[in-house]
Scaffold this motif. Structure first.
Motif, PDB file in Angstrom:
ATOM      1  N   ALA A  67       0.834  -1.204   0.000  1.00  0.00           N
ATOM      2  CA  ALA A  67       0.000   0.000   0.000  1.00  0.00           C
ATOM      3  C   ALA A  67       0.870   1.255   0.000  1.00  0.00           C
ATOM      4  N   LEU A  70       2.281   1.713  -3.483  1.00  0.00           N
ATOM      5  CA  LEU A  70       1.286   2.220  -4.425  1.00  0.00           C
ATOM      6  C   LEU A  70       1.074   3.724  -4.247  1.00  0.00           C
ATOM      7  N   CYS A  71       1.020   4.168  -2.996  1.00  0.00           N
ATOM      8  CA  CYS A  71       0.844   5.601  -2.729  1.00  0.00           C
ATOM      9  C   CYS A  71       2.013   6.408  -3.291  1.00  0.00           C
ATOM     10  N   ILE A  86      -3.571   4.464  -8.857  1.00  0.00           N
ATOM     11  CA  ILE A  86      -3.114   3.438  -7.911  1.00  0.00           C
ATOM     12  C   ILE A  86      -2.788   4.050  -6.555  1.00  0.00           C
ATOM     13  N   LYS A  87      -2.492   5.348  -6.541  1.00  0.00           N
ATOM     14  CA  LYS A  87      -2.190   5.997  -5.262  1.00  0.00           C
ATOM     15  C   LYS A  87      -3.424   5.995  -4.355  1.00  0.00           C
ATOM     16  N   THR A  88      -4.601   6.160  -4.954  1.00  0.00           N
ATOM     17  CA  THR A  88      -5.834   6.119  -4.171  1.00  0.00           C
ATOM     18  C   THR A  88      -6.114   4.700  -3.696  1.00  0.00           C
ATOM     19  N   LEU A  89      -5.845   3.718  -4.543  1.00  0.00           N
ATOM     20  CA  LEU A  89      -5.984   2.319  -4.150  1.00  0.00           C
ATOM     21  C   LEU A  89      -5.062   2.014  -2.966  1.00  0.00           C
ATOM     22  N   LEU A  92      -6.546   3.611   0.242  1.00  0.00           N
ATOM     23  CA  LEU A  92      -7.669   2.840   0.780  1.00  0.00           C
ATOM     24  C   LEU A  92      -7.196   1.530   1.402  1.00  0.00           C
ATOM     25  N   ALA A  93      -6.274   0.849   0.731  1.00  0.00           N
ATOM     26  CA  ALA A  93      -5.741  -0.410   1.267  1.00  0.00           C
ATOM     27  C   ALA A  93      -5.044  -0.174   2.595  1.00  0.00           C
TER      28      ALA A  93
END
Length: 107
Positions: A67, A70-71, A86-89, A92-93
């Motif tokens: 995570a 990804l951020c 993917i930064k938002t994913l 959230l993760a």
């Protein structure tokens, strides 16, 4: 552990200030975008990276590192790329992992 929590707290506050600056247009549009669409995610990613080693479940630890990655990676991708989401994913993760690692959570 306490020092790590203090650093995470400071990072989170600064990240929220960056997000607020973008939302309330406190600076020029370029600076607002930089703060709310890039710096915010980098700071949150660093916070997730610092939190990961302290997670009790090893699988959650690796997921938190993912995570964080990804951020941070998403923050550096061009905003017009669809994959920059993917930064938002990652955000959230990381939030979900943080909550599932709370002491009152039962698996």
């Amino acid at each position: 552990m306490k020092n790590q929590q203090s650093i995470q707290g400071i990072l989170s506050i600064v990240a929220l200030l960056c997000l607020a600056a973008g939302w309330f247009n406190l600076f020029s549009p370029e600076i607002n975008n930089l703060l709310s669409r890039r710096v915010f995610y980098v700071l949150i990613g660093i916070s997730f990276f610092l939190q990961a080693p302290f997670l009790t479940n090893r699988n959650l630890m690796y997921a938190m590192y993912g995570a964080a990655g990804l951020c941070i990676i998403g923050a550096f991708l061009p905003l017009e790329w669809k994959i920059s989401g993917i930064k938002t994913l990652g955000l959230l993760a990381g939030i979900i992992i943080s909550f599932t690692n709370r002491p009152g959570y039962r698996q």
